[in-house]
Design a protein around this motif. Structure first.
Motif: not given
Length: 273
Positions: A74-77, A99-100, A115-116
């Motif tokens: 979810e940190n990959i925005v 992972r994404c 990423s955030e």
């Protein structure tokens, strides 16, 4: 992110070793107040890059090709895949366990990622992944608190215009083709922040961790000492004055070339999952 220790340039901004009980914040400025600042990196950062895996592309976080770290997808925005003419390619994203990954309608030439990573605090015992309030509730001494954002631009082939920005807020833009860079053993680049040249910013690579500093036009030349293109990155801290929870917003941006002729020596396809 940028989960490593940094030495901050005292000419511009000092916020190390400052006690802030109950949000009492002290920030010392040397010289003039400026809107944004760049600092030297003393240790290896946690990098952000993309690598192909079968018919998919993986968003990777880690220190080396074989040292991949798990993260909350979810940190990959934002993920954008682009073709040789910088046109968007539709992608199909999947958030896996820690992972994404994504698939694309055609093989991308460029992939850019935002990423955030959330809140961090610096303490005498090191960096902690929590908010200032959480740290204070645990009785920790908070020296500084910050918000972490990272960007990554990855080339998988030649593009029509190497110097075209991809639209990242903090971005490394090559100023020549990679064929020319290979011939010259140098790569001139420009650092952009909010679309404007960023002067006085130190830029690093896996071949030059001491860093080089951008000129008034945001330009700098990256040496290429081996036959492979190094991973290149820049680091930027922007002071925050209107939020009691954080002192600054930390930005990092990465540039990685994955084309076969370069055989990248860092942050290429990993082996650990």
């Amino acid at each position: 992110m940028g989960d490593s220790d940094f030495s901050r340039n005292p000419v511009f901004f000092v916020h190390d070793q400052v006690n802030r009980p109950k949000m009492n914040r002290t920030i010392l400025f040397f010289g003039i107040t400026i809107g944004y600042l760049c600092f030297s990196i003393q240790a290896a950062a946690h990098f952000l890059w993309v690598y192909p895996e079968d018919t998919r592309w993986v968003i990777a976080r880690g220190i080396s090709p074989t040292n991949l770290l798990p993260y909350n997808p979810e940190n990959i925005v934002d993920i954008r895949a682009l073709d040789q003419q910088w046109n968007n390619i539709p992608i199909h994203r999947t958030d896996e366990n820690q992972r994404c990954v994504f698939q694309a309608d055609q093989a991308p030439t460029v992939v850019v990622v935002t990423s955030e990573w959330g809140m961090r605090v610096n303490t005498p015992d090191g960096k902690k992944l929590m908010t200032r309030q959480q740290a204070l509730e645990r009785g920790l001494q908070v020296q500084s608190a910050f918000l972490s954002t990272q960007y990554s631009k990855n080339f998988f082939g030649p593009v029509s215009d190497w110097s075209k920005p991809a639209g990242l807020r903090f971005e490394i833009v090559p100023l020549t083709s990679l064929d020319q860079a290979r011939s010259d053993h140098t790569l001139p680049i420009r650092m952009l922040f909010d679309g404007k040249p960023l002067s006085g910013c130190q830029v690093f690579s896996t071949e030059d961790r001491k860093g080089v500093t951008t000129d008034p036009e945001g330009k700098v030349v990256i040496p290429i000492r081996s036959g492979s293109m190094p991973l290149i990155w820049g680091h930027l801290d922007v002071p925050v004055s209107n939020d009691p929870q954080i002192d600054y917003h930390q930005f990092m941006t990465f540039l990685q070339v994955h084309t076969p002729e370069w055989q990248p020596n860092a942050a290429r396809q990993g082996t650990d999952k």
